[in-house]
Design an enzyme around this catalytic site. Structure first.
Site, mmCIF file in Angstrom:
data_model
loop_
_atom_site.group_PDB
_atom_site.id
_atom_site.type_symbol
_atom_site.label_atom_id
_atom_site.label_comp_id
_atom_site.label_asym_id
_atom_site.label_seq_id
_atom_site.Cartn_x
_atom_site.Cartn_y
_atom_site.Cartn_z
ATOM 1 C CB SER A 1 -0.919 0.081 1.338
ATOM 2 O OG SER A 1 -1.800 1.003 1.429
ATOM 3 C CG HIS B 1 -4.412 -0.948 -0.370
ATOM 4 N ND1 HIS B 1 -3.984 -0.683 0.965
ATOM 5 C CD2 HIS B 1 -5.032 -2.113 -0.541
ATOM 6 C CE1 HIS B 1 -4.276 -1.813 1.400
ATOM 7 N NE2 HIS B 1 -4.960 -2.767 0.416
ATOM 8 C CG ASP C 1 -5.624 -5.421 2.929
ATOM 9 O OD1 ASP C 1 -6.253 -6.562 3.189
ATOM 10 O OD2 ASP C 1 -5.781 -5.074 1.603
#
Ligand SMILES: C[S@@+](CC[C@H](N)C(=O)[O-])C[C@H]1O[C@@H](n2cnc3c(N)ncnc32)[C@H](O)[C@@H]1O
Lengths: 277, 204
Positions: free
Chosen positions: B19, B46, B139
């Protein structure tokens, strides 16, 4: 996150078998990865220990089945999802259809809570064509169809919708088509006056009419390839020759056996035209 | 052959998640991987929900691999690099294909790393390598845990090197991580794996 154990394939098969026998809904050929996640979600949500307990609940409480359907299906949607797709409709597809028609018939297959249908009606209204359109919107999930009919959305969900509408470059503002009451947004119902919302199952239902334009976006991604192929036959049957089919931007027809009966009109936006019966 | 990481040649696929702060590391990794690196790789990074184009190209520029967003139900091919598209979850499906989905956000993200990792580990079992890079949320942690439970191999970017270390740290907090590596070491690891796999296939 993980309360229940991951359901195993054989348990899922047992479940789909049961549901087919008892309720005559067929999820056997849904894509396994997302189906498994949905089932796991139901187990966690209702605190079932395993798939067996879920089957028992379905067996003893028939009213639970509608909830089950609502949970199994993925209803996430947006107004003007993929603004460039809607631009392509506005600038090319709709004008093309109208070249030799004075009416247009449209089917939203898998319309979910209706955002796609409102987008269509807003677009047509801005093009001055809403009264020329006959629209049918269907979904397998009765609950979500009711929501589509009601046209009431959370104010929060409107952020994305508004951004999409701006990127689509609509004529006015999305706010012009709705009003906000207590954190909810009520859509202008006159937009969907001529829309017929109905329950229809793409898997077991048959093709019921012919259309100039069929939208079936982000629905077949929940099916395995075999089922995608079968459903594509029905979509094909539901189109007039030279009618248009739009699928989700990351879906494809190329691996279906009747792919050659379509030509690609817009590859980026996944819009196809039926060229053979 | 010099073996620093003692890699088992059983692996069949690699998943990589990242991310905030992972763009530099991932482009560096992709730029160092040989064009004929044999395993399929699944990248879940992401990204902005509404920006559909440009990311594949940005990642491909410095790489000898072509990085491509798969279409739904696309068959998985040897040595291909798959990138989760904007606003879709990407999962490995039974029958060696890829499924996309528009389910709810998971860990506030779509694509969510946990979905890619968990589905891949379900299919590849102990033959999967999971690599988690820099990022600002948790995540990927549950996915890494799943990979470890199924005896796959887990690697996180060294939190000291990560621009934002919440993601590697969350994984470290929930499961055993086999290797904590800097980006250069991850590259070294992948090159060793590459050699190993190629030697293996050249044996009778
Ligand atoms: C992700 S939504 C797609 C909504 C909208 N078309 C879009 O692209 O935003 C998928 C919808 O497909 C519906 N669906 C799933 N299986 C179906 C079936 N067998 N027949 C009809 N609709 C189905 C679900 O109930 C859900 O509302």
């Amino acid at each position: 996150m993980s309360l229940s154990l991951d359901p195993e394939i054989n348990e899922l098969k047992q479940l789909t078998h049961y549901v087919k026998e008892k309720y005559d809904y067929d999820f056997k050929e849904y894509a396994m990865s997302s189906f498994k996640r949905r089932i796991k979600r139901i187990l966690d949500l209702y605190k079932f220990k395993d798939v067996d307990e879920l089957i028992t609940a379905l067996d003893t409480r028939e009213e639970f089945f509608e909830e089950f359907i609502s949970e199994i299906t993925v209803n996430v949607t947006e107004m003007f999802r993929d603004p460039t797709f809607w631009k392509a409709l506005k600038e090319h597809i709709i004008p093309n259809i109208m070249l030799n028609h004075n009416k247009i018939s449209i089917w939203h297959a898998g319309c979910s809570s209706g955002e796609e249908v409102y987008s269509m009606c807003i677009m047509l209204k801005e093009m001055g064509m809403l009264d020329k359109a006959k629209i049918v919107a269907t979904d397998i999930d009765r609950g979500i169809i009711q929501k589509a009919k009601n046209g009431v959305y959370s104010a929060k969900s409107m952020d994305t919708n508004k951004k999409n509408y701006l990127r689509y470059e609509g004529k006015f503002a999305l706010e012009d088509y709705c009003r906000e009451v207590n954190n909810e947004v009520l859509m202008d119902k006159s937009l969907v006056e001529n829309v017929s919302f109905r329950k229809h199952d793409l898997v077991q239902g048959s093709s019921f009419s012919k259309f100039d334009l069929v939208l079936c976006r982000n629905v077949m991604i929940y099916f395995n390839q075999t089922l995608q192929n079968k459903v594509l036959h029905k979509l094909h049957d539901s189109l007039f020759k030279y009618g248009y089919l739009a699928i989700g931007s990351k879906e494809s027809l190329i691996w279906c056996d009747i792919a050659h009966k379509f030509v690609v009109v817009n590859n980026e936006e996944k819009i196809y035209k039926k060229i053979k019966d | 052959m010099l073996s620093k990481y003692n890699i088992d040649p059983k692996y069949k696929a690699i998943v990589i998640g990242g991310s905030a702060g992972s763009f530099q590391p991932i482009t560096k990794i992709l730029s160092m991987i040989p064009a004929d690196f044999p395993l399929p790789m699944f990248l879940c990074l992401h990204r902005l929900k509404h920006v559909r184009t440009g990311f594949e190209e940005a990642l491909s520029i410095k790489s000898s691999k072509k990085i491509a967003e798969p279409l739904d139900k696309e068959l998985i091919k040897r040595g291909h690099v798959y990138l989760a598209p904007a606003n879709y979850h990407m999962a490995v499906e039974l029958g060696n294909s890829i499924s996309l989905s528009t389910e709810f956000l998971v860990n506030n993200s779509r694509p969510a790393i946990d979905i890619t990792f968990e589905s891949a580990s379900y299919n590849y079992r102990d033959k999967l390598i999971g690599i988690l890079l820099s990022g600002a949320n948790k995540d990927g942690a549950a996915g890494m845990k799943r990979i470890k439970e199924r005896n796959g191999l887990t690697i996180v970017q060294d939190p000291n090197e990560s621009m934002i270390n919440a993601m590697p740290n969350s994984a470290l907090a929930v499961t055993k991580i086999d290797h904590v590596l800097t980006v250069d070491q991850i590259i070294e690891f992948l090159l060793e794996l590459d050699k190993l796999l190629k030697n293996q296939t050249s044996l009778p």
